[in-house]
Design a protein around this motif. Structure first.
Motif, short mmCIF file in Angstrom:
data_model
loop_
_atom_site.label_atom_id
_atom_site.label_comp_id
_atom_site.label_asym_id
_atom_site.label_seq_id
_atom_site.Cartn_x
_atom_site.Cartn_y
_atom_site.Cartn_z
N MET A 140 -5.91 2.73 -2.07
CA MET A 140 -4.78 2.61 -1.14
C MET A 140 -3.47 2.23 -1.85
SD MET A 140 -6.71 0.95 2.16
CE MET A 140 -5.58 1.58 3.40
N SER A 158 -5.36 1.93 9.36
CA SER A 158 -6.03 2.30 8.12
C SER A 158 -6.57 1.08 7.36
CB SER A 158 -5.01 3.07 7.27
OG SER A 158 -5.58 3.56 6.13
N LEU A 159 -5.71 0.08 7.13
CA LEU A 159 -6.15 -1.08 6.34
C LEU A 159 -7.24 -1.89 7.05
CD1 LEU A 159 -5.99 -2.82 3.81
CD2 LEU A 159 -4.08 -4.05 4.85
N LEU A 171 0.83 -1.20 0.00
CA LEU A 171 0.00 0.00 0.00
C LEU A 171 0.88 1.26 0.00
CD1 LEU A 171 -2.66 -1.13 2.63
CD2 LEU A 171 -2.68 -1.47 0.14
N VAL A 227 -2.81 -10.66 3.99
CA VAL A 227 -3.73 -10.24 5.05
C VAL A 227 -4.67 -11.39 5.39
CG1 VAL A 227 -5.45 -8.52 5.71
CG2 VAL A 227 -3.69 -7.92 4.04
N GLY A 273 0.79 -2.65 6.44
CA GLY A 273 0.73 -3.12 5.06
C GLY A 273 1.16 -2.07 4.05
N THR A 314 -3.47 8.35 5.41
CA THR A 314 -3.67 8.25 6.87
C THR A 314 -3.63 9.60 7.58
OG1 THR A 314 -1.32 7.98 7.38
CG2 THR A 314 -2.57 5.96 6.86
N LEU A 340 -10.87 -0.56 -2.87
CA LEU A 340 -9.89 -0.41 -1.79
C LEU A 340 -8.47 -0.40 -2.37
CD1 LEU A 340 -9.75 -2.10 1.68
CD2 LEU A 340 -7.77 -2.21 0.16
N THR A 386 -8.02 -12.07 6.24
CA THR A 386 -9.26 -11.29 6.21
C THR A 386 -10.32 -11.82 7.19
OG1 THR A 386 -9.99 -12.65 4.39
CG2 THR A 386 -9.06 -10.50 3.83
N LEU A 444 -10.81 -2.57 5.42
CA LEU A 444 -11.26 -3.94 5.16
C LEU A 444 -12.57 -4.24 5.89
CD1 LEU A 444 -7.86 -5.87 5.20
CD2 LEU A 444 -9.46 -5.69 3.26
N VAL A 502 -2.71 -7.80 9.01
CA VAL A 502 -1.56 -7.95 8.13
C VAL A 502 -0.66 -9.04 8.72
CG1 VAL A 502 0.46 -6.82 7.09
CG2 VAL A 502 -1.65 -5.52 7.45
N ASP A 541 0.91 5.29 1.25
CA ASP A 541 0.28 6.36 2.04
C ASP A 541 0.91 7.70 1.64
OD1 ASP A 541 -1.23 7.80 3.80
OD2 ASP A 541 0.14 7.47 5.48
#
Ligand code: NCD
Ligand code: ZN
Length: 352
Positions: free
Chosen positions: A274, A252-253, A9, A294, A38, A227, A270, A296, A257, A325, A11
Motif C-alpha cells: 500500500m 481499503s486500509l 499510503l 491508526v 490514510g 482501490t 501491507l 488498530t 488491517l 485512521v 493509491d
C-alpha cells in the motif's frame, strides 16, 4: 487504544472524475476520501469527460487540481487511437500511460495492434505503462513487455488464471507488476448477486476459487493494493443502465488491517503493498515528514454515513473491520484528525 504509525499510503488507481463527472466526485471530495483512508498520494485515471488524451484537457485539469486537491495527485494520460501520434506530449503532464484493452466505464479503448505498438515505441521509457487487461489480454500485455523490454503494470487483476500467468511471467524475469483491489479480495460473485448494481464493477466480482488464488499470491506475485475507487451516484447505480464501479478509498486500509488481524497478511507486506511498492513502481517522489496514525484496536462496522466521497455509499456497508485512521500528517502539517478534514483545498501537489 493501540496507535500504529504507518507511511502515507499510495493509491495508484483512483477515479477522481474531473473533468466532466463532478456530480460523482471532484478533486476536493475525492482527495478528502483519500486522506480519511490514510492515503496521501493518489494517481487519477484518464477515463473522464473529455478523457485525458490531449495537452489542452490535461493543462486545464492540472489547473483545477492545483486549486482543489487536499493530498498529492498524479494523472494518467489515456491512450487512444485518434491521439496516438501526440502521446509523447502527454507525458509532460502525467506520471504514466493507461491503456484500456477491455470494456469498462467510458469510451477509452485500444483494440488495434498498430496503436499498441505506437504506445510502446513512443511513450517515454522512464514512465510506466499501465493496462486494463482481463483474461487473455493479460497475455497481450506480457507479450508487449517482453517484446519491447519495458515495464507493464496490470490494473485490478482478479482471476486465478491471470495471477498465475503473471507469476509465470515474473518467474521468467519479465518486467511486469500488478495490483489487486480490496473488493476482489473480500467479495465474490455471491456478493454481486446480493448487492445487485452496487456490486457491479469491471472486472466483475469472481468466484471463491479466484479469490483464494489472489490470497495465495498476496506475499509473492501481487505488488500493490489499489482501490479502483470508481464512484457513481446511487441514482445512477439504481437506474436502468447502471455504470460499473464502486468506491474504495476509505475502506481499503481497514479491510487490509482486518486481514492482518486474521493472519492472512503480514503488516510488513501491507506496507509494501500500500505504500513502498506503488511509490517505487510508479517512481513517485517521497513525501517528507508524512505519516498516518491508526488505532488498530478500534473495531467498527463500515457504513455509508461516515464517508467523505461524494457518492456516499460503499459496497462494504455492514462489514465488521478493525483499524481506524485517527490522524494524517502530510509534509509536517496535520491534514486529517478523527473524521475531520483539516487540509486546505490546493494544499496537495500535482505530481508529474
Ligand atoms: C471504472 C469507472 O467507473 O471509471 N469502473 C469500474 O468498474 N472499475 C472504470 C475502470 O476502472 O475500469
Ligand atoms: Zn478503474
Amino acid at each position: 487504544m493501540s496507535n500504529l504509525m504507518l507511511p502515507g499510503l499510495v493509491d495508484v488507481h483512483t477515479h477522481l472524475r474531473v473533468p466532466g463527472g463532478e456530480h460523482k466526485e471532484d478533486f476536493t471530495t475525492g482527495t478528502a476520501a483519500a486522506l480519511a483512508g490514510g492515503i496521501t498520494t493518489v494517481l487519477a485515471m484518464p477515463n473522464t469527460t473529455p478523457p485525458l488524451t490531449t495537452p489542452v484537457v490535461l493543462e486545464e485539469t492540472i489547473q483545477k487540481a492545483q486549486h482543489s486537491i487536499l493530498c498529492d495527485v498524479g494523472l494518467f494520460a489515456g491512450a487512444s487511437p485518434e491521439q496516438i501520434e501526440g502521446v509523447i506530449e502527454l507525458s509532460r503532464y502525467t506520471v504514466a500511460l493507461k491503456i484500456y484493452l477491455n470494456d469498462t466505464f467510458g469510451p477509452l479503448r485500444v483494440e488495434d495492434l498498430p496503436t499498441l505498438n505506437a504506445c510502446f515505441r513512443l511513450w517515454p521509457r522512464q514512465k510506466l505503462i499501465a493496462m486494463h487487461a482481463e483474461g487473455q489480454s493479460v497475455a497481450v500485455g506480457i507479450g508487449l513487455a517482453a517484446a519491447y523490454q519495458r515495464p507493464v503494470h496490470f490494473c485490478h487483476i482478479s482471476r486465478k488464471e491471470e495471477i498465475e500467468l503473471i507469476a509465470a511471467a515474473k518467474a521468467q524475469r519479465l518486467p511486469v507488476t500488478c495490483e489487486v483491489t480490496p473488493h476482489h479480495l473480500f467479495l465474490t460473485e455471491a456478493d454481486a448477486d446480493r448487492l445487485g448494481p452496487l456490486g457491479d464493477m469491471r472486472p466483475r466480482l469472481a468466484t471463491a476459487k479466484d479469490v483464494a488464488a489472489l490470497w495465495a499470491h498476496i506475499h509473492s506475485t501481487i505488488d500493490c493494493i489499489a482501490t479502483d475507487h470508481a464512484p457513481h451516484t446511487l441514482e445512477e447505480k439504481q437506474s436502468d443502465g447502471p455504470p460499473p464501479g464502486v468506491a474504495g478509498l476509505e475502506t481499503s486500509l481497514p479491510l487490509m488491517l482486518t486481514a492482518v488481524k486474521e493472519n492472512r497478511l503480514d503488516l510488513d507486506q501491507l506496507v509494501k503493498l500500500m505504500a513502498t511498492n506503488p511509490r517505487r513502481i510508479f517512481k513517485l517522489p517521497l513525501q517528507p515528514d508524512t505519516h498516518i496514525e491508526v488505532d488498530t484496536e478500534a473495531e467498527f462496522s463500515l457504513s455509508n454515513d461516515e464517508l467523505q466521497t461524494k457518492c456516499g455509499w460503499t459496497p462494504f456497508a455492514g462489514m465488521n473491520v478493525v483499524g481506524r485512521v485517527r490522524r494524517v500528517v502530510l509534509r509536517g502539517v496535520e491534514v486529517y484528525k478523527d473524521g475531520q478534514i483539516i487540509a486546505e483545498p490546493g494544499s496537495g501537489q500535482v505530481l508529474i
